[in-house]
Design a protein around this motif. Structure first.
Motif, PDB file in Angstrom:
ATOM      1  N   PHE A 137      -7.450  -3.663  -5.913  1.00 34.28           N
ATOM      2  CA  PHE A 137      -8.054  -2.972  -4.779  1.00 34.28           C
ATOM      3  C   PHE A 137      -7.249  -1.740  -4.376  1.00 34.28           C
ATOM      4  CE2 PHE A 137      -7.540  -2.631  -0.093  1.00 34.28           C
ATOM      5  CZ  PHE A 137      -8.739  -1.997   0.198  1.00 34.28           C
ATOM      6  N   LEU A 138      -5.941  -1.902  -4.197  1.00 31.73           N
ATOM      7  CA  LEU A 138      -5.116  -0.798  -3.722  1.00 31.73           C
ATOM      8  C   LEU A 138      -4.998   0.317  -4.757  1.00 31.73           C
ATOM      9  CD1 LEU A 138      -2.212  -2.681  -1.891  1.00 31.73           C
ATOM     10  CD2 LEU A 138      -4.077  -1.378  -0.841  1.00 31.73           C
TER      11      LEU A 138
ATOM     12  N   ILE B 105     -17.343  -0.634  -6.796  1.00 30.85           N
ATOM     13  CA  ILE B 105     -16.813   0.702  -7.072  1.00 30.85           C
ATOM     14  C   ILE B 105     -17.791   1.498  -7.930  1.00 30.85           C
ATOM     15  CG2 ILE B 105     -14.985   1.957  -8.294  1.00 30.85           C
ATOM     16  CD1 ILE B 105     -13.097  -0.361  -7.424  1.00 30.85           C
TER      17      ILE B 105
ATOM     18  N   GLU C  14       0.806  -1.216   0.000  1.00 25.66           N
ATOM     19  CA  GLU C  14       0.000   0.000   0.000  1.00 25.66           C
ATOM     20  C   GLU C  14       0.842   1.271   0.000  1.00 25.66           C
ATOM     21  OE1 GLU C  14      -4.125   1.834   1.722  1.00 25.66           O
ATOM     22  OE2 GLU C  14      -3.213   0.159   2.807  1.00 25.66           O
TER      23      GLU C  14
ATOM     24  N   GLU D 289     -20.640   2.648  -5.673  1.00 21.74           N
ATOM     25  CA  GLU D 289     -20.238   3.639  -4.676  1.00 21.74           C
ATOM     26  C   GLU D 289     -19.880   4.988  -5.282  1.00 21.74           C
ATOM     27  OE1 GLU D 289     -18.363   0.578  -1.303  1.00 21.74           O
ATOM     28  OE2 GLU D 289     -17.022   1.690  -2.661  1.00 21.74           O
ATOM     29  N   ASN D 290     -19.644   5.015  -6.592  1.00 24.43           N
ATOM     30  CA  ASN D 290     -19.168   6.249  -7.227  1.00 24.43           C
ATOM     31  C   ASN D 290     -20.023   6.667  -8.416  1.00 24.43           C
ATOM     32  OD1 ASN D 290     -16.326   6.829  -5.889  1.00 24.43           O
ATOM     33  ND2 ASN D 290     -16.490   4.612  -6.188  1.00 24.43           N
TER      34      ASN D 290
ATOM     35  N   LYS E 289      -5.513  -7.879  -4.890  1.00 26.14           N
ATOM     36  CA  LYS E 289      -5.046  -6.819  -3.995  1.00 26.14           C
ATOM     37  C   LYS E 289      -4.498  -5.630  -4.786  1.00 26.14           C
ATOM     38  CE  LYS E 289      -2.224  -6.027   0.149  1.00 26.14           C
ATOM     39  NZ  LYS E 289      -1.232  -6.635   1.079  1.00 26.14           N
TER      40      LYS E 289
ATOM     41  N   SER F  93      -7.120   1.073  -7.100  1.00 31.46           N
ATOM     42  CA  SER F  93      -8.418   1.748  -7.176  1.00 31.46           C
ATOM     43  C   SER F  93      -8.644   2.633  -5.953  1.00 31.46           C
ATOM     44  CB  SER F  93      -9.544   0.716  -7.297  1.00 31.46           C
ATOM     45  OG  SER F  93      -9.385  -0.078  -8.452  1.00 31.46           O
ATOM     46  N   LYS F  94      -8.354   2.094  -4.780  1.00 32.72           N
ATOM     47  CA  LYS F  94      -8.546   2.843  -3.530  1.00 32.72           C
ATOM     48  C   LYS F  94      -7.836   4.189  -3.578  1.00 32.72           C
ATOM     49  CE  LYS F  94      -7.211   2.787   1.364  1.00 32.72           C
ATOM     50  NZ  LYS F  94      -6.644   1.996   2.491  1.00 32.72           N
ATOM     51  N   HIS F  95      -6.581   4.193  -4.026  1.00 31.77           N
ATOM     52  CA  HIS F  95      -5.803   5.427  -3.995  1.00 31.77           C
ATOM     53  C   HIS F  95      -6.044   6.311  -5.225  1.00 31.77           C
ATOM     54  CE1 HIS F  95      -3.490   4.754  -0.317  1.00 31.77           C
ATOM     55  NE2 HIS F  95      -3.599   3.471  -0.612  1.00 31.77           N
TER      56      HIS F  95
ATOM     57  N   LEU G 172     -15.539  -6.381  -6.974  1.00 32.50           N
ATOM     58  CA  LEU G 172     -15.062  -5.056  -6.563  1.00 32.50           C
ATOM     59  C   LEU G 172     -15.367  -4.008  -7.619  1.00 32.50           C
ATOM     60  CD1 LEU G 172     -11.596  -5.484  -4.767  1.00 32.50           C
ATOM     61  CD2 LEU G 172     -13.861  -5.133  -3.774  1.00 32.50           C
TER      62      LEU G 172
END
Length: 241
Positions: free
Chosen positions: A121-122, A174, A68, A177-178, A118, A124-126, A170
């Motif tokens: 996920f990471l 996403i 991360e 959520e967006n 992962k 996309s998250k950032h 995921l």
């Protein structure tokens, strides 16, 4: 049939950029006028690295997208260098298989989840907070790579299928959520025509496999304003395989 897309003034981050599909995606976005930021855990000195880091409109960032801190630093570096981020292509991924669940070691399971799920996920998250500020087709875009085989169980590669199913779920999450801010879609390849796959399956009918360039065109399309009403989709890119 091919289409022309204009990504001038757009910044696109591509993970897994050194691989066959990742490098094809980088080239397709660069050809469409985007500033491409290719990221990979391995660098240009690696013998399997395929991205041409000397071509115009492509910058390379080395980082481990299962970590991360590396992901956060890379995304921030991209935004600092180029003033923003408009699209993310989650291409990093791999395949392992050949054993049933009761003979599969936990390290293999962890490896596949890390590299296939992962990283998605990471990244996309950032990226999402920056993508929300994009005006690309009115909103930022994420395209990730799932797999046709993730739609059902099968012998010998359960952890791979499970990790790619996670990518699809995921993606749908996403998108939900967006809504109205960031579009998220996945592509679902069958077998991609890559040197690694040819080496693993030398007796297969390679003519039926999907060219990486064709998948790259679909990814560019899904990030374009031509797909502005499409989000939460799992798009088949099966070819004839």
């Amino acid at each position: 049939m091919s289409a022309d897309f204009n990504f001038g003034d757009s910044v696109v981050l591509v993970t897994g950029a050194g691989g066959t599909l990742g490098s094809s995606v980088c080239e397709a976005f660069a050809d469409a006028g985007a500033t491409v930021c290719g990221a990979d855990v391995v660098g240009p000195d690696d013998e399997d690295f395929e991205l041409d880091t000397d071509r115009d409109r492509v910058d390379f960032y080395q980082g481990d997208f299962t970590d991360e801190d590396d992901v956060a630093e890379t995304v921030e570096a991209v935004v600092d260098d180029h003033g923003g981020l408009d699209a993310l292509a989650n291409i990093a991924g791999t395949w392992r298989g050949g054993t049933p669940i009761d003979e599969t070691d936990a390290d293999t399971f962890d490896f596949l989840v890390d590299v296939n799920l992962k990283t998605m996920f990471l990244a996309s998250k950032h990226a999402i907070p920056h993508l929300r500020e994009s005006d690309l087709a009115g909103q930022g875009a994420i395209v990730s790579v799932s797999a046709r085989s993730s739609l059902e169980g099968g012998e010998g590669d359960g952890p791979y299928r499970a990790s790619k199913a996670g990518v699809r779920i995921l993606t749908e999450t996403i998108a939900e959520e967006n809504t109205g801010e960031v579009r998220a879609n996945a592509v679902m390849p069958s077998v991609i025509d890559t040197p690694m796959n040819r080496e693993m399956m030398p007796d297969a009918d390679h003519e039926k496999w999907v060219d990486p360039e064709d998948i790259a065109e679909t990814i560019v399309y899904l990030c374009s304003d031509a797909a502005s009403v499409t989000s939460g989709a799992a798009v088949p890119v099966y070819g004839e395989a």
